[in-house]
Design an enzyme around this catalytic site. Structure first.
Site, mmCIF file in Angstrom:
data_model
loop_
_atom_site.group_PDB
_atom_site.id
_atom_site.type_symbol
_atom_site.label_atom_id
_atom_site.label_comp_id
_atom_site.label_asym_id
_atom_site.label_seq_id
_atom_site.Cartn_x
_atom_site.Cartn_y
_atom_site.Cartn_z
ATOM 1 N N HIS A 61 0.832 -1.221 0.000
ATOM 2 C CA HIS A 61 0.000 0.000 0.000
ATOM 3 C C HIS A 61 0.859 1.261 0.000
ATOM 4 O O HIS A 61 0.574 2.227 0.713
ATOM 5 C CB HIS A 61 -0.951 0.006 1.202
ATOM 6 C CG HIS A 61 -1.981 -1.065 1.163
ATOM 7 N ND1 HIS A 61 -3.172 -0.939 0.485
ATOM 8 C CD2 HIS A 61 -1.992 -2.310 1.697
ATOM 9 C CE1 HIS A 61 -3.885 -2.057 0.607
ATOM 10 N NE2 HIS A 61 -3.186 -2.904 1.334
ATOM 11 N N ASN A 134 -10.179 -2.668 2.642
ATOM 12 C CA ASN A 134 -9.943 -2.602 1.199
ATOM 13 C C ASN A 134 -11.243 -2.254 0.485
ATOM 14 O O ASN A 134 -12.295 -2.132 1.115
ATOM 15 C CB ASN A 134 -9.439 -3.962 0.685
ATOM 16 C CG ASN A 134 -7.962 -4.196 0.987
ATOM 17 O OD1 ASN A 134 -7.166 -3.264 1.004
ATOM 18 N ND2 ASN A 134 -7.612 -5.449 1.213
#
Ligand code: NDP
Length: 498
Positions: A61, A134
């Site tokens: 990420h 997510n």
């Protein structure tokens, strides 16, 4: 929220980092053609700081976009949770969201086929709650042992340094539990048109605990009010050729133009009895709870309405960890969640540092009182002269509040709880046995040394500690009392306890 005291207003004076005014900003040289003198410390300082500008990139990420906003409660769910963030309809809580891609490095293009990170930090009145999810309700693995290996397959080949389809499919073919998430990834939702047009999911199963200490299982959903919008492979390829930051640009400009994106925040609830009867493991991160059986219940609205003033300060330094839970919201047996409870906090310690919680974007808006101290860049006065240890007898020192204790949790035959290790333990017999082993002179030396040290503590502490010596052996107590100058003849200072 931000310290703007250093923000230029009208022709501010240029200074060194230690605040000394700079007269001329040209390198200090011996003659107009050099060389440069070592004593040009302002130049040295600038070069040295530049060399240290980057903090470690997130391993996963890495590429992110963030914004501040609010969460507003639209429904009373006190029957499920005591969490302060949900305490009243209309209650508004400030929050920060960071969106991200999973696999790409910090400079990766936005419009790539990838899962999107969707992390929300709620600055609640009872501590920060980080929901680190997510844009998909499931994940590729259900055993945390596979996570680091999975991410290796998403990153670069150890020899070629290329993204490698053989690595990815080799792993997926060995891990059929990935098929659900692979199907979502390669579905039309695999390349979002923008960050405003994705749903968010807490993905894991969490627990909600109400004021009566009753627990239900919960999944969190953020449903975009902008509608789902995706890019075709062809449009994404074209867009990446023109603009690698399309998602960052869209989010920043939308908020700057006051077109604030909003999400319906929903929960799915499963009772412990339903969990026991569910045909799949309700804590399996590769499974959803079908909507038809566990309907989405809207509980609030999230709006993003303020761009960060400084990307590095707020987005790069933002440190999310699923372990940031608040009273009324807890973890679950989900194995991947259990691993993430440690792993995210650990990575932020490495990436941002031991005092990352004191950086403005990470700092709780409610009072923080504990015994954590020092470390690199300790801020906030480091609690001044307040005590840095627990337990203590200092009246003004922070103490646990039993009204916030989580209820015990039955795991099969085992009860998970915070057991007091002092209960049912004999702390005195063996200390007394040792004392009784010593001859008279040794006992006296022992008591004299203890008396000399203990006398320097507060009288109340002396009294409490003296009781322990008496509990081990009456003679032990009497000898220490003599050196403390405490008369115990008129009555024993405490009851014997074993
Ligand atoms: P439902 O018909 O009740 O739910 C369908 C869900 O699928 C909706 O939430 C819809 O999201 C979502 N969806 C539609 N297309 C896609 C896509 N390409 N990628 C990801 N999600 C999509 O059926 P079930 O609850 O039985 O779920 C069926 C499947 O839907 C699941 O296996 C899962 O893949 C997916 N899904 C389920 C969710 C759940 O919590 N049950 C949540 C998200 C996805 P929307 O309403 O926003 O259009």
């Amino acid at each position: 929220m931000h310290d703007t005291s250093n923000t230029p207003t009208s022709c501010p004076r240029l200074t060194t980092a230690n605040g000394a005014p700079i007269g001329v900003q040209h390198a200090l040289t011996a003659g107009p053609r050099g060389p440069v003198l070592m004593q040009d410390v302002a130049l040295l300082e600038q070069m040295q700081h530049f060399n240290r500008e980057r903090i470690p990139e997130r391993v996963v990420h890495a590429k992110g976009s963030g914004a501040f906003g609010t969460f507003t409660v639209t429904r009373d769910i006190s029957k499920w949770t005591r969490a302060n963030v949900f305490s009243a309809i209309g209650k508004t809580t400030e929050l920060f969201v960071r969106f991200s891609t999973v696999a790409g490095e910090r400079g990766a293009a936005d419009a790539e086929r990838d899962v999107r990170g969707f992390s929300v930090k709620f600055y609640t009145d009872e501590g920060n709650w980080d929901l680190v999810g997510n844009n998909t309700p499931v994940f590729f693995i259900r055993d945390p042992y596979k996570f680091q290996n999975f991410i290796h397959t998403q990153k670069r080949h150890p020899q070629s340094n290329l993204r490698d389809m053989d690595m990815q499919w080799d792993f997926w073919s060995q891990c059929p539990e990935s098929l659900h998430q692979v199907t979502i990834l390669f579905s039309d939702r695999g390349i979002p048109a923008s960050l405003r047009h994705i749903n968010g999911y807490g993905s894991h199963t969490y627990s909600l605990i109400n004021a009566a200490g009753e627990r239900v299982w919960c999944k969190f959903h953020f449903k975009t009010k902008q509608g789902i919008k995706n890019l075709s492979d062809e449009d994404a390829a074209k867009l990446i050729g023109e603009d690698r930051e399309s998602h960052q640009r869209d989010l920043f400009h939308s908020i700057a133009q006051r077109d604030f994106p909003r999400w319906r925040v929903c929960v799915q609830i499963m009772t412990e009895a339903q969990a026991a009867a569910f045909r799949w493991n309700p804590f399996d991160l590769t499974k959803v709870w079908p909507h038809a059986e566990f309907p989405l219940e809207e509980v609030g609205v999230m709006e993003l309405n303020r761009n960060p003033e400084n990307y590095f300060a707020d987005v790069e330094q933002a440190a999310f960890k699923p372990s940031a839970l608040v009273p009324g919201i807890g973890s679950s047996p989900d194995k991947v969640l259990q691993a993430r409870l440690m792993s995210y906090a650990d990575t932020q310690l490495h990436r941002v540092g031991v005092n990352s919680h004191q950086i403005p974007v990470n700092k709780p808006r409610c009072p923080v009182m504990n015994y954590i101290r020092d470390g690199a860049l300790a801020d906030a006065g480091n609690y001044g002269s307040a005590p840095n240890y627990w337990p203590n007898t200092i009246a003004t020192a922070p103490k646990p509040d039993a009204s916030f204790a989580d209820p015990a949790w039955r795991l099969g035959e085992t009860i998970v709880d915070r057991y007091d290790s002092a209960v049912d333990h004999d702390d005195f017999t063996q200390a007394g046995n040792l004392f009784r082993l010593f001859d008279d002179a040794h006992r006296d030396r022992l008591a004299r040394r203890i008396g000399g040290a203990l006398k320097q503590a507060r009288p109340a502490v002396q009294q409490l500690q003296l009781c322990h010596f008496f509990r081990a052996d009456e003679n032990y107590g009497e000898r220490v009392a003599k050196y403390l100058g405490i008369d115990v003849k008129s009555g024993k200072p405490c009851h014997a306890r074993v």
